[in-house]
Scaffold this active site. Structure first.
Site, PDB file in Angstrom:
ATOM      1  N   ASP A   1      41.936  41.211  49.801  1.00 43.16           N
ATOM      2  CA  ASP A   1      42.634  43.115  49.335  1.00 43.16           C
ATOM      3  C   ASP A   1      43.341  42.019  47.848  1.00 43.16           C
ATOM      4  OD1 ASP A   1      44.804  44.536  49.260  1.00 43.16           O
ATOM      5  OD2 ASP A   1      42.628  46.149  49.857  1.00 43.16           O
TER       6      ASP A   1
ATOM      7  N   ASP B   1      40.463  44.482  37.104  1.00 37.23           N
ATOM      8  CA  ASP B   1      38.824  45.177  36.739  1.00 37.23           C
ATOM      9  C   ASP B   1      38.602  45.818  38.116  1.00 37.23           C
ATOM     10  OD1 ASP B   1      36.666  45.666  35.350  1.00 37.23           O
ATOM     11  OD2 ASP B   1      35.741  43.266  35.657  1.00 37.23           O
TER      12      ASP B   1
ATOM     13  N   ASP C   1      32.130  40.169  39.145  1.00 41.15           N
ATOM     14  CA  ASP C   1      30.922  39.229  38.875  1.00 41.15           C
ATOM     15  C   ASP C   1      30.768  38.491  38.147  1.00 41.15           C
ATOM     16  OD1 ASP C   1      31.494  40.340  36.426  1.00 41.15           O
ATOM     17  OD2 ASP C   1      31.280  42.985  37.148  1.00 41.15           O
TER      18      ASP C   1
END
Length: 563
Positions: free
Chosen positions: A397, A415, A308
């Site tokens: 990944d 995070d 984000d």
């Protein structure tokens, strides 16, 4: 008489009757498996625990396939074609409308959700199981030897299942949402029924009724396909208190943004709140700045997760940062953060840079430099554009990245989403932390968001024990975030460079006064080290490994006590 009709029509048919039945079995086998996957994916998105949902749903469907196979023996040989065609139509209708009804039921009738969920799961399994022996019985007219008859039908079922699985995984998600995929599969089922109707028209009694049923079924599913997005939005809205302004499903997860009338918004992944714009800065300032302030160097920073861009926004407040690498498995999250105006405003365009590299391959080969500026990016001020010298975004990944990446980092900010699924538990495992330790520069530190020490105390403590078992000194801290509750973190450094005592001392002495912050101060930072009398005490001493996933079980048990 039927046999005579069959023989008399052979010259005018491009395929043998058995071949048409094999084609029907092939399509049904592919659609049947794809229905299982679609319902499993949808229920995983709604309920979490993907391993359990997939295993149980597919197991239940196979059980009812067995029931359906047994039920067909009670149907007489009369009008077998009509029975097969009606079963195909019902399968197409149930498979197409099932996911959207289940989604709507989850939001509007939660107390009856399980009944509706397993009604469709069992009904679809029953119909698939009913059709396989039914087709075998029909094909016995054209393939007299049982070994060829059964072998041919089952062979096409299994081949169709493989093709259905491959198409569901690699093709359909590129073009359709989960609910739209169901309608595509339903159309294929009913189209096969229509093809079989035309081919065996002379053998079917009540042709007008069957024809009308197929036309109506095909029309209903077609209409459903074109308004599926509206239905999905309507059904999803019942799951959220605020208005949905963005909802998409990526290869990995379902993303939703909801917005209040006041303009604040929340971001959800698979129904789990990731942040609320009103208080996310409390979380991200606590996540990033203690580690950045403790680290003796901060030239190379790695963010694992954080697609984000909000953790990146905080990292970029440090002029010493020369290289920032962000590794998030989902390209859709990163694209949302880079191009959605709500997200861009909040993350302050932290994921833009003149020499931005977007690497999507799993081999971690460095992509060629590309100009990724967008027209609206010209609105950025020169001050913002000069904030960082180099940003790299990698969509792989995190564990694969840590295994293969070369070079060491001064600060690593982890995070990840909470360990709310078995596949996420590996990112909190001893093996992961051992790999991460090898990528840390001398004196480097890393911080791990670690769920709530109040709601999921044992999961929080298990994360700390696992970090320490990998050769780290680690200390916990926490902060109350209005939209999330009491939230915890573990900050750690290699035992070659830190002890828990020295790490705690440096945490306490880190000075926040020279960093532009909205919430974190020296006093709030100091207070975050204080826990309740029993909050850090546990009778458990196990750690999380790749094979045990104990953190996931602790997590579920903890949160289920409250919600």
């Amino acid at each position: 008489m039927n046999q005579i009709a069959v023989k008399s029509n052979k010259a005018f048919k491009p395929f043998s009757e058995s071949m048409v039945l094999y084609i029907s079995m092939f399509v049904m086998g592919g659609c049947g498996l794809a229905y299982e996957y679609t319902l499993s994916k949808l229920c995983s998105d709604l309920l979490g625990n993907s391993v359990e949902q997939w295993a149980v749903i597919i197991g239940v469907m196979m059980f009812f396939m067995g029931i359906g196979s047994d039920v067909q023996k009670y149907f007489q040989d009369k009008e077998l074609f009509s029975k097969f065609l009606f079963a195909q139509m019902l399968l197409g209708l149930g498979g197409a409308f099932g996911p959207i009804v289940i989604l709507d039921a989850y939001g509007r009738f939660p107390q009856h959700f399980v009944i509706i969920q397993y009604f469709f799961i069992s009904a679809i399994g029953l119909l698939i199981g009913f059709e396989i022996p039914l087709l075998t019985r029909i094909n016995s007219k054209y393939s007299k030897e049982i070994k060829f008859n059964i072998g041919g039908i089952l062979k096409m079922d299994y081949i169709g299942a493989l093709c259905g699985a491959l198409i569901w995984v690699f093709v359909l998600p590129k073009f359709f949402s989960t609910t739209k995929m169901a309608f595509v599969l339903g159309l294929m089922n009913i189209a096969v029924a229509g093809f079989a109707l035309i081919y065996f028209y002379a053998l079917i009694e009540k042709r007008r009724l069957v024809s009308l049923a197929i036309i109506v079924s095909f029309s209903l599913v077609t209409v459903g396909y074109f308004i599926a997005d509206q239905w999905t939005s309507y059904a999803e809205q019942a799951l959220y208190r605020d208005r949905i302004v963005y909802a998409k499903t990526s290869k990995y997860q379902h993303l939703v943004i909801t917005e209040k009338a006041t303009g604040s918004f929340s971001f959800f992944i698979n129904g789990h709140l990731q942040f609320n714009s009103n208080d996310e800065y409390i979380y991200h300032e606590n996540l990033v700045h203690p580690a950045m302030l403790i680290a003796p160097k901060k030239e190379r920073v790695l963010i694992l997760g954080g697609g984000d861009g909000l953790a990146a926004r905080e990292v970029l407040k440090y002029k010493e940062v020369k290289e920032l690498t962000l590794c998030d498995i989902d390209p859709m999250v990163v694209e949302l953060a880079r191009f959605n105006q709500l997200m861009r405003t909040l993350n302050q365009d932290s994921l833009f840079d003149a020499r931005l590299h977007l690497i999507k391959n799993k081999a971690l080969m460095k992509a060629a430099e590309r100009d990724l500026w967008t027209p609206d990016h010209k609105s950025l001020s020169p001050r913002k554009m000069a904030k960082v010298s180099h940003v790299t975004i990698i969509n792989v990944d995190a564990m694969k990245f840590i295994e293969q990446v070369q070079g060491q980092y001064d600060v690593v900010i982890v995070d990840f989403p909470d360990p709310n699924a078995p596949e996420l538990a590996k990112l909190y495992s001893q093996s992961f932390y051992q790999l991460l330790r090898k990528q840390l520069a001398p004196g480097a530190v890393f911080v791990q968001q670690s769920t709530s020490p109040y709601y999921a105390k044992e999961a929080f403590l298990n994360i700390g024990r696992t970090i320490k078992s990998a050769g780290f000194a680690a200390i916990p801290y926490h902060e109350d975030i209005p939209s999330m509750g009491d939230w915890g973190f573990w900050i750690a450094g290699d035992t070659k460079w830190y002890s828990e005592k020295s790490l705690r001392m440096q945490f306490e002495n880190a000075d926040t006064t020279n960093i532009p912050l909205q919430y974190l101060t020296n006093d709030t930072k100091q207070a975050s080290l204080a826990f309740g009398a029993q909050q850090l005490i546990s009778s458990n001493n196990d750690i999380n490994t790749l094979t045990s996933a104990v953190v996931y079980r602790y997590y579920l048990k903890g949160w289920q006590q409250y919600f």
